[in-house]
Design an enzyme around this catalytic site. Sequence first.
Site, short mmCIF file in Angstrom:
data_model
loop_
_atom_site.label_atom_id
_atom_site.label_comp_id
_atom_site.label_asym_id
_atom_site.label_seq_id
_atom_site.Cartn_x
_atom_site.Cartn_y
_atom_site.Cartn_z
N ASN A 38 0.87 -1.18 0.00
CA ASN A 38 0.00 0.00 0.00
C ASN A 38 0.90 1.23 0.00
OD1 ASN A 38 -1.79 2.05 0.51
ND2 ASN A 38 -2.26 1.40 2.63
N LYS A 40 0.13 4.25 -0.30
CA LYS A 40 -0.52 5.40 0.32
C LYS A 40 -0.32 6.67 -0.54
CE LYS A 40 0.17 3.27 4.79
NZ LYS A 40 0.28 3.44 6.23
N HIS A 124 -9.28 1.27 5.31
CA HIS A 124 -7.98 1.40 5.97
C HIS A 124 -8.15 2.30 7.20
CE1 HIS A 124 -3.81 2.45 6.75
NE2 HIS A 124 -3.48 1.38 6.03
N GLU A 126 -6.47 4.63 8.29
CA GLU A 126 -6.24 6.06 8.03
C GLU A 126 -7.49 6.71 7.44
OE1 GLU A 126 -2.69 5.40 5.77
OE2 GLU A 126 -1.61 4.88 7.60
N GLU A 196 -5.15 -5.12 10.84
CA GLU A 196 -4.08 -4.13 11.02
C GLU A 196 -4.28 -3.41 12.34
OE1 GLU A 196 -2.27 -2.96 7.00
OE2 GLU A 196 -3.93 -1.61 7.38
N GLY A 202 2.87 1.87 10.76
CA GLY A 202 3.82 2.97 10.56
C GLY A 202 4.57 3.36 11.83
N SER A 242 3.78 -2.63 10.26
CA SER A 242 5.24 -2.68 10.34
C SER A 242 5.83 -4.04 9.94
CB SER A 242 5.71 -2.28 11.74
OG SER A 242 5.27 -0.96 12.05
C1 PEP Z 1 -0.57 -0.01 6.32
O1 PEP Z 1 -0.71 1.20 6.33
O2 PEP Z 1 -1.42 -0.72 5.79
C2 PEP Z 1 0.62 -0.54 6.97
C3 PEP Z 1 0.58 -1.77 7.38
O3 PEP Z 1 1.68 0.31 7.11
P1 PEP Z 1 3.13 -0.07 7.71
O4 PEP Z 1 3.57 -1.34 7.03
O5 PEP Z 1 3.99 1.10 7.35
O6 PEP Z 1 2.96 -0.24 9.17
#
Ligand code: PEP
Length: 280
Positions: A38, A40, A124, A126, A196, A202, A242
């Site tokens: 992703n 973003k 998501h 976000e 998630e 992040g 992460s």
């Molecule tokens: C995400 O935003 O879907 C995500 C998992 O980000 P990150 O891998 O940076 O934690």
Amino acid sequence: MAAAPKSTAKPLYALSAANNLMGLFRMDKARRLIIAGNWKSNKTNTEAVALVTDLIRDLSTVKEVDVVVCPAFTALSDVSRLVLESNIRLGAQNLSDAGYGAFTGEIAPGMLRELSVRYVVLGHSERRQYQNESDALVAKKAANAHANNLIPIVCVGETLAEREAGITERVVETQVRGSLAGLTAEQVEATVLAYEPVWAIGTGKTASSAQAQEVHAFIRKVLASMHGEAVAKRVRIQYGGSVKGSNARELLGQPDIDGALVGGASLEAKNFVEIIRNAI
Ligand code: PEP
């Protein structure tokens, strides 16, 4: 919003089920791994083209995993042309709950289909946080995706405060039921879920493989209570938060973890390739 136009084309989930039968499975799981990047709101079109060019070169021999990249809308067209003959599939980061029409700023399913987009990331954290997306809206978007032969990747996950309050299961169950509300059993089976935990996105903090496995198994139990064991067993559930080369093998080795949704580490070819290599 207006009803989305229905497509009569063969559903992509039917294709992907057939691919699964013909494709390679890991020995211990009947579900094919799916690893999605992703990107973003990162990468200009030029940068996205450079990144996907490296990925196509470095991943050309990978057959064991469904690899998906989800660039920003502005890069979909050029990335689409490049991945067309490769083993990389294209995803988008959002989808309207409507069709074509007077919906300023929205992206209709037909616009994505024309670019051979196969997956759409929905709900998501976000978008839930910054655009106030509700489970009900995510469910409408997921229905729109399925009606138009796009495979939704539906994200769920608890915040740190919710985990610390001991309500992770309650939060995740509400999100799973709400975000899949109204879908048929066949549509749920073809949906990809992404667990998630918001506190791991992040932040560099990863859920331990035991913590992640526990929630994945719980999600599968919720799916079984909604649509039966057979459907629940076939749904692919990604972990996101992460994920990197050094933790991918352990996380993806868990019995109910069927892939990864990767943010930060998908922005550099070397890091994304390392995750995929370690997952196989
Ligand atoms: C995400 O935003 O879907 C995500 C998992 O980000 P990150 O891998 O940076 O934690």
